[in-house]
Motif scaffolding. Structure first.
Motif, PDB file in Angstrom:
ATOM      1  N   TYR A  20      48.920  21.374  33.098  1.00  0.00           N
ATOM      2  CA  TYR A  20      48.610  22.206  31.944  1.00  0.00           C
ATOM      3  C   TYR A  20      47.441  21.663  31.133  1.00  0.00           C
ATOM      4  O   TYR A  20      46.703  22.443  30.512  1.00  0.00           O
ATOM      5  CB  TYR A  20      49.860  22.393  31.076  1.00  0.00           C
ATOM      6  N   GLN A 191      51.295  25.868  26.100  1.00  0.00           N
ATOM      7  CA  GLN A 191      50.912  26.670  27.273  1.00  0.00           C
ATOM      8  C   GLN A 191      52.117  27.038  28.128  1.00  0.00           C
ATOM      9  O   GLN A 191      52.183  28.143  28.669  1.00  0.00           O
ATOM     10  CB  GLN A 191      49.900  25.903  28.121  1.00  0.00           C
ATOM     11  N   LYS A 194      53.748  29.834  26.286  1.00  0.00           N
ATOM     12  CA  LYS A 194      52.913  31.039  26.369  1.00  0.00           C
ATOM     13  C   LYS A 194      53.028  31.699  27.738  1.00  0.00           C
ATOM     14  O   LYS A 194      53.055  32.927  27.865  1.00  0.00           O
ATOM     15  CB  LYS A 194      51.461  30.685  26.075  1.00  0.00           C
ATOM     16  N   SER A 195      53.127  30.863  28.790  1.00  0.00           N
ATOM     17  CA  SER A 195      53.167  31.417  30.145  1.00  0.00           C
ATOM     18  C   SER A 195      54.478  32.166  30.441  1.00  0.00           C
ATOM     19  O   SER A 195      54.506  33.060  31.291  1.00  0.00           O
ATOM     20  CB  SER A 195      52.952  30.319  31.186  1.00  0.00           C
ATOM     21  N   TYR A 196      55.556  31.825  29.711  1.00  0.00           N
ATOM     22  CA  TYR A 196      56.839  32.486  29.977  1.00  0.00           C
ATOM     23  C   TYR A 196      57.321  33.405  28.866  1.00  0.00           C
ATOM     24  O   TYR A 196      58.129  34.303  29.111  1.00  0.00           O
ATOM     25  CB  TYR A 196      57.924  31.442  30.283  1.00  0.00           C
ATOM     26  N   ASN A 201      51.584  40.631  28.718  1.00  0.00           N
ATOM     27  CA  ASN A 201      50.806  39.971  29.769  1.00  0.00           C
ATOM     28  C   ASN A 201      49.519  40.748  30.054  1.00  0.00           C
ATOM     29  O   ASN A 201      49.444  41.919  29.770  1.00  0.00           O
ATOM     30  CB  ASN A 201      51.638  39.868  31.053  1.00  0.00           C
TER      31      ASN A 201
END
Length: 201
Positions: A20, A191, A194-196, A201
């Motif tokens: 990350y 991060q 944020k990604s999950y 999206n």
């Protein structure tokens, strides 16, 4: 959209932190924004003893992070009014975050709690002493608390800044991440969250 969550099999690890951090370093908008903030906080406006310097820093953070503070001048004046601000900041006084966060804004002088903004303001002065709180970080810490019970804390403890920092340290200890500083852990947790957990999206 269906709520997403971190996969059950996911494990925090040094390799994941490294992944990350590399991702962060590959994104021009994050890197350039960080460079601009570093120039502002570390070079152009190091102190917090004039309204112009404090207002510049507050306005830039508010813009870059979309913290939606509608009366930024009141926040800047509040920071300017805090006794021994720069000395306390230099010493890593964690109670400063809560003091910044509680501020009266608007014509009605209504009390607000700008907790995430306050953590960002301190972190950009002293990134190795102050971690940034935000909703993504909160969701990640709560997920691993529920799943692994890495540390016993109440949800509301995350809004108590000295306790929040302790929770971050416990997270690092539990998953073998103590080699990374708070700024690196910030980049990882934010991060990952944020990604999950990003709404769109």
């Amino acid at each position: 959209m269906r709520n997403q969550t971190i996969p059950q099999e996911y494990e925090p690890s040094p390799s994941e932190v490294e992944k990350y951090i590399r991702l962060w370093d590959s994104l021009d908008n994050y890197v350039n924004q960080e460079k601009a903030l570093d120039k502002l906080f570390f070079s152009l406006c190091q102190k917090n003893n004039t309204i112009e310097d404090v207002l510049l820093k507050c306005s830039t953070l508010n813009d870059f992070y979309s913290t939606n503070i509608f009366d930024i001048h009141a926040v800047a004046k509040h920071i300017l009014s805090i006794a021994d601000f720069d000395k306390r900041l230099k010493n890593g006084d964690l109670t400063l975050v809560d003091e910044i966060a509680h501020v009266e804004v608007g014509k009605e002088k209504k009390q607000h709690f700008f907790y995430s903004f306050a953590s960002k303001y301190c972190s950009h002065h002293q990134p190795l002493m102050y971690a940034i709180y935000d909703n993504y970080v909160e969701k990640v810490l709560l997920y691993f608390k529920r799943r692994d019970k890495f540390y016993n804390f109440n949800n509301s403890d995350l809004r108590n800044y000295p306790v929040f920092i302790n929770i971050i340290h416990k997270f690092q200890e539990s998953y073998g991440l103590t080699a990374y500083n708070l700024k690196e852990i910030d980049k990882y947790l934010w991060q990952l969250g944020k990604s999950y957990y990003k709404k769109y999206n």
